[in-house]
Design a protein around this motif. Sequence first.
Motif, PDB file in Angstrom:
ATOM      1  N   SER B  63       0.832  -1.207   0.000  1.00 55.88           N
ATOM      2  CA  SER B  63       0.000   0.000   0.000  1.00 55.88           C
ATOM      3  C   SER B  63       0.865   1.254   0.000  1.00 55.88           C
ATOM      4  O   SER B  63       0.544   2.240  -0.666  1.00 55.88           O
ATOM      5  N   ASP B 175      -5.489  -0.903  -5.059  1.00 57.17           N
ATOM      6  CA  ASP B 175      -4.920  -1.463  -3.833  1.00 57.17           C
ATOM      7  C   ASP B 175      -5.844  -2.546  -3.280  1.00 57.17           C
ATOM      8  O   ASP B 175      -6.858  -2.237  -2.664  1.00 57.17           O
ATOM      9  N   GLU B 176      -5.483  -3.788  -3.490  1.00 54.83           N
ATOM     10  CA  GLU B 176      -6.298  -4.930  -3.068  1.00 54.83           C
ATOM     11  C   GLU B 176      -7.784  -4.646  -3.267  1.00 54.83           C
ATOM     12  O   GLU B 176      -8.581  -4.736  -2.335  1.00 54.83           O
TER      13      GLU B 176
HETATM   14 MG   LIG Z   1      -2.231  -2.720   2.144  1.00 57.76          MG
END
Ligand SMILES: [Mg+2]
Lengths: 262, 271
Positions: B63, B175-176
């Motif tokens: 991240s 991000d994911e």
């Molecule tokens: Mg993360």
Amino acid sequence: MKKMTFNKRDFMLRASFFIFVIAIWHFTVKMFDISSLVFPAPAGVIAALYKGIVSGEYLLHTGVTLYETLMGFAIGAIIALILGGLIGQIRILEKILYPYIVAFQAMPKVAIAPLFVAWFGFGVTSKIIITATIVFFPILANTIVGLRSAPREQIEMMTAFTASPWQMFQMVRFPHALPYIFAGLDIGIVLAIIGAIVGEFVGAQAGLGYLILQRNFSMDITGVFAILIVLSAIGIGLHTIMKIIAKRTIYWSETSEDLRQQ
Amino acid sequence: MSAFTTNGIDTKVKNASAFCFQDINKNYQSRDGLNVSALSNINFEVFKKEFVTVVGPSGCGKSTLLKILAGIVNASSGRIEINGMPQKGPSSEIGVVFQNPVLLPWRTILNNVLIPAEIQKRDIKESRKKAYELLDMVGLKGFETKYPKELSGGMQQRVGIARALINDPSILLMDEPFGALDAMTRELMNMELLRLKKRIGATIMLVTHSIPEAIFLGDRVIIMSPRPGCVEEIMDIDLPYEKELSIINSEHFGVYDRHIRNAFNSKAGLD
Ligand SMILES: [Mg+2]
Ligand SMILES: Nc1ncnc2c1ncn2[C@@H]1O[C@H](COP(=O)(O)OP(=O)(O)O)[C@@H](O)[C@H]1O
């Protein structure tokens, strides 16, 4: 928008409890033969209330107190919102101003009320100012907390999409702060009535606080009780109006009310 | 400025640079004043129209890497170039999709999608039209006037994707994005993302901790290892351009999968 659900069973329960409380009040006073100079029976209070309303006496004094309450609330709230907005955005302002604000808040307003009456006279102005000072702090504190507590991820999202500080305020911080601000306004509106009454106690020519003092001097405790009921009714009314405005404004938030009905 | 340029370009043909990390380091100050190194010596380059995935265990700085590129977090040292230019803060060239969709609850779905357009002060009428098209594209036609809390997690994530694309970014960072979804919705979203990829002309970097997801989506997989976060290996993925989910069970896919798992395990064994 959710419809008000009128729950018949709830209503019956509340009504019966109300009658129960009045009955207890009535029988206690009768049983111990308490003088109406100390604690009046409900029937006398209702009679006094009725007389005060039909004679138009309450109307005049309620008008004065309500005017002081609402004006004081409006002025205190506007100053608190502007100052809270500035302090919430500009950290250095908090460092400079907050010590004074806290010091001012620490002063009991009842203790400085006589000063305001001395400065601004026995008319409504001094009451409005006292009310404004009482209302000010909870609204200020809530505004600041609300503006500061926007979730970090929302701020990061706005940053990633190149938001300016003003856009951040307008699109995230302010809407996020609204539930906090309304909580402050709700506390403020109830305190505002106290402010007006305190002002009137110190010295006034009209208003429900002035009327309470008069009744008290003439040993009319029943009359005092009747006015206290009027004050409570005003408080409940203003609080309810505030709740309705809040619910309409903060349409997205799940209030405890919604959660309870699920 | 059509957003939906259908490109049949073989992504394996290396284009010009979309962005590149040069000697990026990041230290965070922890609560007790200690310096925590989140990233160390990150160096890699991503080319235009490429789809790269970043995979690594949680806490390895994925991240952070993405936030530095998005301009949300500043690197402690190093340089970033975007489209050949040094990075100066957040850029309208970049669209970001967050793990939690991060929608604003007081805005309708349509107005959530319009946030970046409003920030950039784009033409409102044109942006609205674009927002309708994007919502249609992500399968949310008819949900424009709903509020986020009325949508499921998967639907909210689609709104996040539409929002990231509203200003036609040349780089899309994710991000994911499907981390919070159930396995079936997640696979469905992976398929849709590949279809989307063919319609938009953007370079995509997607962060995930799922190894199969990284292999399935990426033209290249950047394998990261923790403590401190660094690039362990960059692996080219050679799978057919038109792929189905069943490819996950193929021999070829399994080779990549085992390779990445070994990379993690050997690293873990060192601790
Ligand atoms: Mg993360
Ligand atoms: N704001 C922060 N302050 C301090 N430490 C942080 C912060 N953000 C992340 N970290 C630390 O940096 C490391 C990498 O975090 P992150 O980039 O979120 O990893 P990942 O996304 O791979 O799970 C972690 O050890 C995390 O605790």
